[in-house]
Design a protein around this motif. Sequence first.
Motif, PDB file in Angstrom:
ATOM      1  N   PHE A 124       0.827  -1.211   0.000  1.00 65.39           N
ATOM      2  CA  PHE A 124       0.000   0.000   0.000  1.00 65.39           C
ATOM      3  C   PHE A 124       0.861   1.260   0.000  1.00 65.39           C
ATOM      4  O   PHE A 124       0.646   2.183  -0.803  1.00 65.39           O
ATOM      5  N   PHE A 125       1.855   1.299   0.888  1.00 66.43           N
ATOM      6  CA  PHE A 125       2.671   2.511   0.991  1.00 66.43           C
ATOM      7  C   PHE A 125       3.645   2.656  -0.181  1.00 66.43           C
ATOM      8  O   PHE A 125       3.980   3.779  -0.578  1.00 66.43           O
ATOM      9  N   LEU A 126       4.074   1.543  -0.759  1.00 69.74           N
ATOM     10  CA  LEU A 126       4.901   1.636  -1.963  1.00 69.74           C
ATOM     11  C   LEU A 126       4.082   2.165  -3.138  1.00 69.74           C
ATOM     12  O   LEU A 126       4.582   2.941  -3.965  1.00 69.74           O
ATOM     13  N   LEU A 127       2.814   1.754  -3.207  1.00 65.26           N
ATOM     14  CA  LEU A 127       1.932   2.272  -4.255  1.00 65.26           C
ATOM     15  C   LEU A 127       1.712   3.773  -4.071  1.00 65.26           C
ATOM     16  O   LEU A 127       1.744   4.540  -5.045  1.00 65.26           O
ATOM     17  N   LEU A 128       1.495   4.184  -2.809  1.00 65.68           N
ATOM     18  CA  LEU A 128       1.355   5.617  -2.536  1.00 65.68           C
ATOM     19  C   LEU A 128       2.613   6.377  -2.952  1.00 65.68           C
ATOM     20  O   LEU A 128       2.531   7.469  -3.532  1.00 65.68           O
TER      21      LEU A 128
END
Length: 215
Positions: free
Chosen positions: A15-19
């Motif tokens: 999730f945070f890598l996508l963000l």
Amino acid sequence: MNFSIRKECAGPVAFFLLLELIFWLGSRKFPWLIVLAGLSGLVAVFSLYFFRDPERKYPEISSQGIENFILAPADGKVLDVSSENGQPVVRIFLSLFDVHLQRCPLEGRVLTTYWRPGKFLTANNPRAHQLNEQNEIVFESKYGQYSVTQIAGIIARRIRCWVEPDQSVQKGERIGLIQFGSQVDLKLFGGVEVLVKKGDKVRAGESIIGIIPKR
């Protein structure tokens, strides 16, 4: 220290890598988004650290006068040591920087697991153990029944329980995980001599928090 990373980290890290990717792409038009991209990357790295799973080995102790001993079920700081109906209760607060795996404090068999919905007060709130969402695991040991209660906090909103009724569990075995800051309560049976006090730091599966004297 030998440790691995739990597979449960996959969701938060992805999730945070996508963000981070979204913010990085957006920074071409809005340069200030590069700051958010960097922060997202840092949170992704912290998530890997948060889901670490270190190997633990409890110390050998002299058996003279001791029938058995009880391990801490969680890493963290002892919030309170009290007694309820003659049964010792140890409450442990887990900060964001503590290992969030729970371990079996004493060999036994799982009698029941009971999940109860509730609020999400800060985990160190004096009423968190009464009002917050929680999962209670009740064990039967040769010395009596005891329970480990996983309690959600204002950030921790996902409780994972890895044991089920009738399952035999060994001392130090992994039994669950709470994602992010939380609290774990250990309610013991009568006759246990508690060795910890409020403010002590403990480590799951390693710190001895109580002994069962020989009778």
